[in-house]
Scaffold this motif. Structure first.
Motif, PDB file in Angstrom:
ATOM      1  N   GLU A 143       0.825  -1.208   0.000  1.00  0.00           N
ATOM      2  CA  GLU A 143       0.000   0.000   0.000  1.00  0.00           C
ATOM      3  C   GLU A 143       0.858   1.256   0.000  1.00  0.00           C
ATOM      4  O   GLU A 143       0.545   2.249  -0.681  1.00  0.00           O
ATOM      5  N   ASN A 144       1.963   1.228   0.746  1.00  0.00           N
ATOM      6  CA  ASN A 144       2.845   2.391   0.849  1.00  0.00           C
ATOM      7  C   ASN A 144       4.311   1.964   0.800  1.00  0.00           C
ATOM      8  O   ASN A 144       5.037   2.063   1.801  1.00  0.00           O
ATOM      9  N   PRO A 145       4.764   1.461  -0.345  1.00  0.00           N
ATOM     10  CA  PRO A 145       6.141   0.948  -0.420  1.00  0.00           C
ATOM     11  C   PRO A 145       7.207   1.990  -0.107  1.00  0.00           C
ATOM     12  O   PRO A 145       8.206   1.683   0.545  1.00  0.00           O
ATOM     13  N   ASP A 146       6.987   3.223  -0.539  1.00  0.00           N
ATOM     14  CA  ASP A 146       7.979   4.267  -0.299  1.00  0.00           C
ATOM     15  C   ASP A 146       8.140   4.522   1.204  1.00  0.00           C
ATOM     16  O   ASP A 146       9.251   4.491   1.744  1.00  0.00           O
ATOM     17  N   ARG A 147       7.030   4.744   1.895  1.00  0.00           N
ATOM     18  CA  ARG A 147       7.090   5.028   3.327  1.00  0.00           C
ATOM     19  C   ARG A 147       7.588   3.833   4.128  1.00  0.00           C
ATOM     20  O   ARG A 147       8.389   3.978   5.056  1.00  0.00           O
ATOM     21  N   MET A 148       7.100   2.637   3.761  1.00  0.00           N
ATOM     22  CA  MET A 148       7.469   1.452   4.529  1.00  0.00           C
ATOM     23  C   MET A 148       8.947   1.115   4.367  1.00  0.00           C
ATOM     24  O   MET A 148       9.626   0.745   5.329  1.00  0.00           O
ATOM     25  N   LEU A 149       9.454   1.218   3.157  1.00  0.00           N
ATOM     26  CA  LEU A 149      10.866   0.909   2.943  1.00  0.00           C
ATOM     27  C   LEU A 149      11.770   1.955   3.594  1.00  0.00           C
ATOM     28  O   LEU A 149      12.841   1.628   4.106  1.00  0.00           O
ATOM     29  N   LYS A 150      11.341   3.201   3.581  1.00  0.00           N
ATOM     30  CA  LYS A 150      12.119   4.236   4.264  1.00  0.00           C
ATOM     31  C   LYS A 150      12.167   3.961   5.765  1.00  0.00           C
ATOM     32  O   LYS A 150      13.211   4.105   6.407  1.00  0.00           O
ATOM     33  N   LYS A 151      11.026   3.541   6.323  1.00  0.00           N
ATOM     34  CA  LYS A 151      10.987   3.242   7.754  1.00  0.00           C
ATOM     35  C   LYS A 151      11.803   1.997   8.055  1.00  0.00           C
ATOM     36  O   LYS A 151      12.501   1.927   9.072  1.00  0.00           O
ATOM     37  N   TYR A 152      11.717   0.990   7.182  1.00  0.00           N
ATOM     38  CA  TYR A 152      12.502  -0.235   7.358  1.00  0.00           C
ATOM     39  C   TYR A 152      13.992   0.094   7.366  1.00  0.00           C
ATOM     40  O   TYR A 152      14.743  -0.372   8.223  1.00  0.00           O
ATOM     41  N   CYS A 153      14.406   0.895   6.408  1.00  0.00           N
ATOM     42  CA  CYS A 153      15.826   1.259   6.318  1.00  0.00           C
ATOM     43  C   CYS A 153      16.263   2.074   7.524  1.00  0.00           C
ATOM     44  O   CYS A 153      17.357   1.866   8.070  1.00  0.00           O
ATOM     45  N   MET A 154      15.425   2.998   7.952  1.00  0.00           N
ATOM     46  CA  MET A 154      15.766   3.838   9.099  1.00  0.00           C
ATOM     47  C   MET A 154      15.960   2.995  10.353  1.00  0.00           C
ATOM     48  O   MET A 154      16.888   3.205  11.130  1.00  0.00           O
ATOM     49  N   LYS A 155      15.095   1.989  10.553  1.00  0.00           N
ATOM     50  CA  LYS A 155      15.138   1.185  11.759  1.00  0.00           C
ATOM     51  C   LYS A 155      16.229   0.116  11.727  1.00  0.00           C
ATOM     52  O   LYS A 155      16.653  -0.378  12.764  1.00  0.00           O
ATOM     53  N   THR A 156      16.668  -0.283  10.531  1.00  0.00           N
ATOM     54  CA  THR A 156      17.688  -1.320  10.424  1.00  0.00           C
ATOM     55  C   THR A 156      19.079  -0.773  10.137  1.00  0.00           C
ATOM     56  O   THR A 156      20.070  -1.486  10.273  1.00  0.00           O
ATOM     57  N   GLY A 157      19.149   0.489   9.709  1.00  0.00           N
ATOM     58  CA  GLY A 157      20.449   1.069   9.402  1.00  0.00           C
ATOM     59  C   GLY A 157      20.830   0.966   7.943  1.00  0.00           C
ATOM     60  O   GLY A 157      21.937   1.368   7.555  1.00  0.00           O
ATOM     61  N   LEU A 158      19.943   0.435   7.115  1.00  0.00           N
ATOM     62  CA  LEU A 158      20.191   0.395   5.680  1.00  0.00           C
ATOM     63  C   LEU A 158      20.029   1.790   5.080  1.00  0.00           C
ATOM     64  O   LEU A 158      19.340   2.646   5.639  1.00  0.00           O
ATOM     65  N   THR A 159      20.627   1.997   3.934  1.00  0.00           N
ATOM     66  CA  THR A 159      20.482   3.259   3.221  1.00  0.00           C
ATOM     67  C   THR A 159      19.373   3.130   2.192  1.00  0.00           C
ATOM     68  O   THR A 159      19.441   2.282   1.295  1.00  0.00           O
ATOM     69  N   PHE A 160      18.353   3.954   2.316  1.00  0.00           N
ATOM     70  CA  PHE A 160      17.240   3.884   1.375  1.00  0.00           C
ATOM     71  C   PHE A 160      17.656   4.418   0.010  1.00  0.00           C
ATOM     72  O   PHE A 160      18.410   5.368  -0.104  1.00  0.00           O
ATOM     73  N   SER A 161      17.130   3.771  -1.034  1.00  0.00           N
ATOM     74  CA  SER A 161      17.359   4.222  -2.397  1.00  0.00           C
ATOM     75  C   SER A 161      16.048   4.108  -3.171  1.00  0.00           C
ATOM     76  O   SER A 161      15.282   3.164  -2.990  1.00  0.00           O
ATOM     77  N   GLU A 162      15.796   5.080  -4.042  1.00  0.00           N
ATOM     78  CA  GLU A 162      14.597   5.033  -4.886  1.00  0.00           C
ATOM     79  C   GLU A 162      14.602   3.792  -5.776  1.00  0.00           C
ATOM     80  O   GLU A 162      13.550   3.345  -6.230  1.00  0.00           O
ATOM     81  N   LYS A 163      15.773   3.217  -5.989  1.00  0.00           N
ATOM     82  CA  LYS A 163      15.882   2.014  -6.814  1.00  0.00           C
ATOM     83  C   LYS A 163      15.193   0.814  -6.169  1.00  0.00           C
ATOM     84  O   LYS A 163      14.924  -0.179  -6.843  1.00  0.00           O
TER      85      LYS A 163
END
Length: 231
Positions: A143-163
């Motif tokens: 439903e919200n891939p952009d927001r969810m992946l940004k939150k996932y990356c923020m909480k795990t320490g990964l770097t978010f990318s639009e890719k």
């Protein structure tokens, strides 16, 4: 180098990521069970190429080892969990299992869609680390891939990318060739699809065993769902 282990009810493989490329390694059979890949082995194989190791596996494959999880769980990884409503999970597995084009499958095994192992694994890791593992529900992600992946990356320490939000059509061709019938939809998409509504009604196309599997899994799913992150 960072290490991440994503647990789910269905699908397994080792994803090795860098900023330039993605390599997928699937492991089948008792002699090559992915859980046999220790942190030390993974480092030795991939440390020269990649900055991030992302492994994806099924908690189901630990179902007969729940009494010795402390011995078999990989160490040094950030463990996260992906869940999906049992009515969708079981129906998807049921359809794929009976698909004539699916290599090596012509029957439905309810045990492969069970959530108890995922539930037990979640609380084992929670108890060992003293922290609550990250849980994402598939419908929230779709439903919200952009927001969810940004939150996932923020909480795990990964770097978010639009890719992360788009991919090339046919990018799973190698996996589809090796395991036909399992990645058909994924292989034809270029991004996340909106989730379909979950019907509370029984599906006449499903067997009694599949409907029972859905019923049996709901308690475990609902518990894990209560821990999910949201937008």
């Amino acid at each position: 180098m960072c290490f991440f282990w994503l647990w789910s009810p269905i699908i397994r493989g080792l994803w090795v990521l860098s900023s330039q490329k993605l390599r997928v390694h699937g492991f089948e059979g008792p002699k090559t069970n992915m859980l046999c890949l220790s942190l030390k082995v993974v480092c030795a194989v991939f440390i020269s190429e990649f900055s991030v190791i992302f492994a994806k596996d099924m908690a189901y494959f630990l179902s007969n080892q729940m009494d010795r999880l402390n011995e078999v769980l990989p160490e040094g990884y950030v463990h996260t969990f992906l869940i999906r409503h049992p009515r969708k999970t079981v129906a998807s597995l049921y359809k794929a299992s009976l698909n004539d084009s699916t290599k090596g499958f012509n029957y439905f095994d309810p045990a492969q869609a069970e959530f108890k192992s995922l539930h037990d694994l979640f609380f084992t890791i929670k108890g060992q680390t003293g922290e609550t593992p990250l849980v994402i529900d598939a419908d929230d992600l779709l439903e919200n891939p952009d927001r969810m992946l940004k939150k996932y990356c923020m909480k795990t320490g990964l770097t978010f990318s639009e890719k992360m939000l788009k991919w090339d059509r046919g990018g799973m061709s190698d996996l589809e060739e090796a395991f036909p019938g399992w990645q058909e939809v994924l292989n034809e998409t270029t991004g996340f699809l909106k989730p379909q509504a979950t019907s509370p009604k029984e599906d006449p196309k499903l067997s009694e065993a599949a409907e029972q599997a859905i019923h049996d899994n709901m308690e475990y799913y609902n518990t894990l769902y209560s821990y999910r992150i949201s937008c």
